[in-house]
Write a protein that holds these residues in place. Structure first.
Motif, PDB file in Angstrom:
ATOM      1  N   ILE A 198      -0.843  -5.314  -7.834  1.00 54.68           N
ATOM      2  CA  ILE A 198      -1.674  -4.579  -6.881  1.00 54.68           C
ATOM      3  C   ILE A 198      -0.903  -4.333  -5.585  1.00 54.68           C
ATOM      4  O   ILE A 198      -0.940  -3.232  -5.019  1.00 54.68           O
ATOM      5  CB  ILE A 198      -2.998  -5.324  -6.626  1.00 54.68           C
ATOM      6  CG1 ILE A 198      -3.826  -5.370  -7.913  1.00 54.68           C
ATOM      7  CG2 ILE A 198      -3.793  -4.671  -5.496  1.00 54.68           C
ATOM      8  CD1 ILE A 198      -4.986  -6.354  -7.882  1.00 54.68           C
ATOM      9  N   LEU A 199      -0.156  -5.320  -5.128  1.00 56.54           N
ATOM     10  CA  LEU A 199       0.656  -5.149  -3.924  1.00 56.54           C
ATOM     11  C   LEU A 199       1.706  -4.059  -4.113  1.00 56.54           C
ATOM     12  O   LEU A 199       1.907  -3.221  -3.218  1.00 56.54           O
ATOM     13  CB  LEU A 199       1.323  -6.469  -3.529  1.00 56.54           C
ATOM     14  CG  LEU A 199       2.238  -6.423  -2.311  1.00 56.54           C
ATOM     15  CD1 LEU A 199       1.518  -5.894  -1.073  1.00 56.54           C
ATOM     16  CD2 LEU A 199       2.830  -7.808  -2.047  1.00 56.54           C
ATOM     17  N   GLU A 200       2.357  -4.035  -5.267  1.00 56.63           N
ATOM     18  CA  GLU A 200       3.343  -2.978  -5.531  1.00 56.63           C
ATOM     19  C   GLU A 200       2.687  -1.600  -5.549  1.00 56.63           C
ATOM     20  O   GLU A 200       3.288  -0.614  -5.118  1.00 56.63           O
ATOM     21  CB  GLU A 200       4.090  -3.249  -6.846  1.00 56.63           C
ATOM     22  CG  GLU A 200       5.105  -4.365  -6.739  1.00 56.63           C
ATOM     23  CD  GLU A 200       6.068  -4.193  -5.557  1.00 56.63           C
ATOM     24  OE1 GLU A 200       6.651  -3.097  -5.405  1.00 56.63           O
ATOM     25  OE2 GLU A 200       6.217  -5.142  -4.769  1.00 56.63           O
ATOM     26  N   THR A 201       1.453  -1.535  -6.039  1.00 58.33           N
ATOM     27  CA  THR A 201       0.710  -0.269  -6.005  1.00 58.33           C
ATOM     28  C   THR A 201       0.506   0.181  -4.564  1.00 58.33           C
ATOM     29  O   THR A 201       0.632   1.363  -4.255  1.00 58.33           O
ATOM     30  CB  THR A 201      -0.653  -0.431  -6.716  1.00 58.33           C
ATOM     31  OG1 THR A 201      -0.435  -0.860  -8.061  1.00 58.33           O
ATOM     32  CG2 THR A 201      -1.435   0.865  -6.733  1.00 58.33           C
ATOM     33  N   TRP A 202       0.220  -0.753  -3.656  1.00 54.93           N
ATOM     34  CA  TRP A 202       0.024  -0.432  -2.240  1.00 54.93           C
ATOM     35  C   TRP A 202       1.348  -0.069  -1.563  1.00 54.93           C
ATOM     36  O   TRP A 202       1.350   0.684  -0.589  1.00 54.93           O
ATOM     37  CB  TRP A 202      -0.596  -1.627  -1.514  1.00 54.93           C
ATOM     38  CG  TRP A 202      -2.064  -1.788  -1.703  1.00 54.93           C
ATOM     39  CD1 TRP A 202      -2.766  -1.690  -2.865  1.00 54.93           C
ATOM     40  CD2 TRP A 202      -3.017  -2.092  -0.692  1.00 54.93           C
ATOM     41  NE1 TRP A 202      -4.088  -1.930  -2.643  1.00 54.93           N
ATOM     42  CE2 TRP A 202      -4.281  -2.182  -1.321  1.00 54.93           C
ATOM     43  CE3 TRP A 202      -2.920  -2.320   0.675  1.00 54.93           C
ATOM     44  CZ2 TRP A 202      -5.443  -2.478  -0.615  1.00 54.93           C
ATOM     45  CZ3 TRP A 202      -4.079  -2.619   1.374  1.00 54.93           C
ATOM     46  CH2 TRP A 202      -5.330  -2.686   0.737  1.00 54.93           C
ATOM     47  N   ARG A 203       2.446  -0.588  -2.026  1.00 53.77           N
ATOM     48  CA  ARG A 203       3.754  -0.288  -1.407  1.00 53.77           C
ATOM     49  C   ARG A 203       4.311   1.062  -1.851  1.00 53.77           C
ATOM     50  O   ARG A 203       5.184   1.614  -1.197  1.00 53.77           O
ATOM     51  CB  ARG A 203       4.753  -1.394  -1.758  1.00 53.77           C
ATOM     52  CG  ARG A 203       4.498  -2.682  -1.017  1.00 53.77           C
ATOM     53  CD  ARG A 203       5.493  -3.745  -1.401  1.00 53.77           C
ATOM     54  NE  ARG A 203       5.388  -4.905  -0.530  1.00 53.77           N
ATOM     55  CZ  ARG A 203       5.721  -6.129  -0.867  1.00 53.77           C
ATOM     56  NH1 ARG A 203       6.199  -6.380  -2.081  1.00 53.77           N
ATOM     57  NH2 ARG A 203       5.592  -7.125  -0.017  1.00 53.77           N
ATOM     58  N   ARG A 204       3.812   1.584  -2.936  1.00 54.81           N
ATOM     59  CA  ARG A 204       4.381   2.774  -3.583  1.00 54.81           C
ATOM     60  C   ARG A 204       4.078   4.104  -2.898  1.00 54.81           C
ATOM     61  O   ARG A 204       4.943   4.985  -2.859  1.00 54.81           O
ATOM     62  CB  ARG A 204       3.866   2.775  -5.029  1.00 54.81           C
ATOM     63  CG  ARG A 204       4.401   3.844  -5.909  1.00 54.81           C
ATOM     64  CD  ARG A 204       3.777   3.753  -7.294  1.00 54.81           C
ATOM     65  NE  ARG A 204       2.360   4.091  -7.253  1.00 54.81           N
ATOM     66  CZ  ARG A 204       1.455   3.595  -8.081  1.00 54.81           C
ATOM     67  NH1 ARG A 204       1.794   2.737  -9.009  1.00 54.81           N
ATOM     68  NH2 ARG A 204       0.197   3.959  -7.982  1.00 54.81           N
ATOM     69  N   VAL A 221      -7.537   3.610  -2.023  1.00 56.48           N
ATOM     70  CA  VAL A 221      -7.885   2.250  -2.422  1.00 56.48           C
ATOM     71  C   VAL A 221      -9.263   1.936  -1.843  1.00 56.48           C
ATOM     72  O   VAL A 221      -9.607   2.390  -0.755  1.00 56.48           O
ATOM     73  CB  VAL A 221      -6.837   1.208  -1.950  1.00 56.48           C
ATOM     74  CG1 VAL A 221      -5.533   1.382  -2.704  1.00 56.48           C
ATOM     75  CG2 VAL A 221      -6.592   1.299  -0.460  1.00 56.48           C
ATOM     76  N   GLY A 222     -10.043   1.139  -2.590  1.00 56.26           N
ATOM     77  CA  GLY A 222     -11.416   0.899  -2.149  1.00 56.26           C
ATOM     78  C   GLY A 222     -12.182   2.213  -2.148  1.00 56.26           C
ATOM     79  O   GLY A 222     -11.962   3.065  -3.007  1.00 56.26           O
ATOM     80  N   PHE A 274       0.005  -6.873   2.036  1.00 56.74           N
ATOM     81  CA  PHE A 274      -0.901  -5.735   2.054  1.00 56.74           C
ATOM     82  C   PHE A 274      -1.009  -5.089   3.435  1.00 56.74           C
ATOM     83  O   PHE A 274      -1.008  -3.872   3.547  1.00 56.74           O
ATOM     84  CB  PHE A 274      -2.294  -6.173   1.566  1.00 56.74           C
ATOM     85  CG  PHE A 274      -2.309  -6.504   0.101  1.00 56.74           C
ATOM     86  CD1 PHE A 274      -2.474  -5.512  -0.843  1.00 56.74           C
ATOM     87  CD2 PHE A 274      -2.151  -7.818  -0.326  1.00 56.74           C
ATOM     88  CE1 PHE A 274      -2.485  -5.809  -2.200  1.00 56.74           C
ATOM     89  CE2 PHE A 274      -2.157  -8.126  -1.678  1.00 56.74           C
ATOM     90  CZ  PHE A 274      -2.323  -7.129  -2.620  1.00 56.74           C
ATOM     91  N   GLY A 275      -1.102  -5.907   4.473  1.00 58.32           N
ATOM     92  CA  GLY A 275      -1.197  -5.355   5.826  1.00 58.32           C
ATOM     93  C   GLY A 275       0.015  -4.525   6.188  1.00 58.32           C
ATOM     94  O   GLY A 275      -0.100  -3.436   6.745  1.00 58.32           O
ATOM     95  N   GLU A 276       1.196  -5.042   5.851  1.00 59.62           N
ATOM     96  CA  GLU A 276       2.426  -4.289   6.129  1.00 59.62           C
ATOM     97  C   GLU A 276       2.471  -3.002   5.316  1.00 59.62           C
ATOM     98  O   GLU A 276       2.859  -1.949   5.817  1.00 59.62           O
ATOM     99  CB  GLU A 276       3.637  -5.166   5.801  1.00 59.62           C
ATOM    100  CG  GLU A 276       4.958  -4.481   6.085  1.00 59.62           C
ATOM    101  CD  GLU A 276       6.154  -5.371   5.765  1.00 59.62           C
ATOM    102  OE1 GLU A 276       7.278  -4.890   5.943  1.00 59.62           O
ATOM    103  OE2 GLU A 276       5.963  -6.524   5.331  1.00 59.62           O
ATOM    104  N   ALA A 277       2.061  -3.081   4.053  1.00 59.91           N
ATOM    105  CA  ALA A 277       2.118  -1.907   3.174  1.00 59.91           C
ATOM    106  C   ALA A 277       1.260  -0.768   3.715  1.00 59.91           C
ATOM    107  O   ALA A 277       1.700   0.384   3.757  1.00 59.91           O
ATOM    108  CB  ALA A 277       1.677  -2.282   1.762  1.00 59.91           C
ATOM    109  N   ILE A 278       0.035  -1.080   4.143  1.00 63.97           N
ATOM    110  CA  ILE A 278      -0.857  -0.006   4.578  1.00 63.97           C
ATOM    111  C   ILE A 278      -0.616   0.389   6.037  1.00 63.97           C
ATOM    112  O   ILE A 278      -0.720   1.560   6.386  1.00 63.97           O
ATOM    113  CB  ILE A 278      -2.339  -0.362   4.314  1.00 63.97           C
ATOM    114  CG1 ILE A 278      -3.206   0.899   4.418  1.00 63.97           C
ATOM    115  CG2 ILE A 278      -2.821  -1.473   5.227  1.00 63.97           C
ATOM    116  CD1 ILE A 278      -4.609   0.738   3.880  1.00 63.97           C
TER     117      ILE A 278
END
Length: 198
Positions: A47-53, A129-130, A80-84
């Motif tokens: 899930i984190l990799e999905t957010w970083r992509r 997301v969400g 997650f915070g850094e990614a978004i």
């Protein structure tokens, strides 16, 4: 840009309050936090990799408010915070006018046209997301290119489902699937055309 909807869902399709209960966002819903209860480091990394992509994020107003409060204050957490926080964010809202979260643009007015303009800006990925209600609206308006559903092995028996009981029909093509040790299943579908019926 490809528009991907990424949601965590239960086996019975609920996409509400995966991280916990919030009476403000989910009045009367007491079964939140169903994703936390499963616990799976491999699935969390996925899930984190999905957010970083993605190149940018698309959020509904309620999710934006929640994420800005939680992830916006954790922009250097390495997750997650850094990614978004490090990417442009587009929030769909008629009430937000001057967002404090950096790299945020408000989308209002003719949303179909605005989102089509974003998608036409070039290659890359716009990730939602969400934002369950917005995800349904995007699908119904045929703006979604890809669905990424992370299904948790739990039936909660109540709550807001991602897909309504009635609506438009879509053919899906499985692009990728993964099964994690806990039984969490990640399914990525390409959205396109209508199903064939007998």
């Amino acid at each position: 840009m490809k528009l991907t909807v990424s949601l965590q869902v239960t086996v019975d399709g609920v996409a509400q309050a995966n991280g916990g209960n919030s009476e403000e966002l989910d009045p009367g819903f007491s079964r939140g936090g169903w994703a936390i209860g499963v616990g799976d480091a491999e699935a969390a990394d996925y899930i984190l990799e999905t957010w970083r992509r993605p190149d940018a994020f698309l959020l509904g107003r309620k999710t934006f408010d929640l994420f800005e409060t939680y992830w916006g204050a954790r922009s250097d957490d390495g997750g997650f915070g850094e990614a978004i926080s490090s990417k442009p964010k587009y929030v769909v809202s008629d009430t937000v006018s001057d967002p404090a979260w950096e790299q945020t643009t408000v989308l209002s007015g003719d949303l179909v046209a605005r989102i089509r303009e974003l998608k036409a800006e070039g290659d890359g990925e716009l990730l939602l997301v969400g934002s369950v209600a917005l995800a349904r609206w995007l699908l119904e308006n045929e703006l979604v290119d890809e669905l990424n559903l992370v299904q948790f092995p739990v039936i909660v028996g109540q709550g807001e489902a991602f897909l309504p009981r009635t609506g438009r029909d879509f053919a899906l093509k499985l692009e990728d699937s993964r099964v994690f040790p806990s039984g969490i299943v990640a399914l990525t579908y390409r959205v396109g055309g209508r199903p064939q019926y007998a």
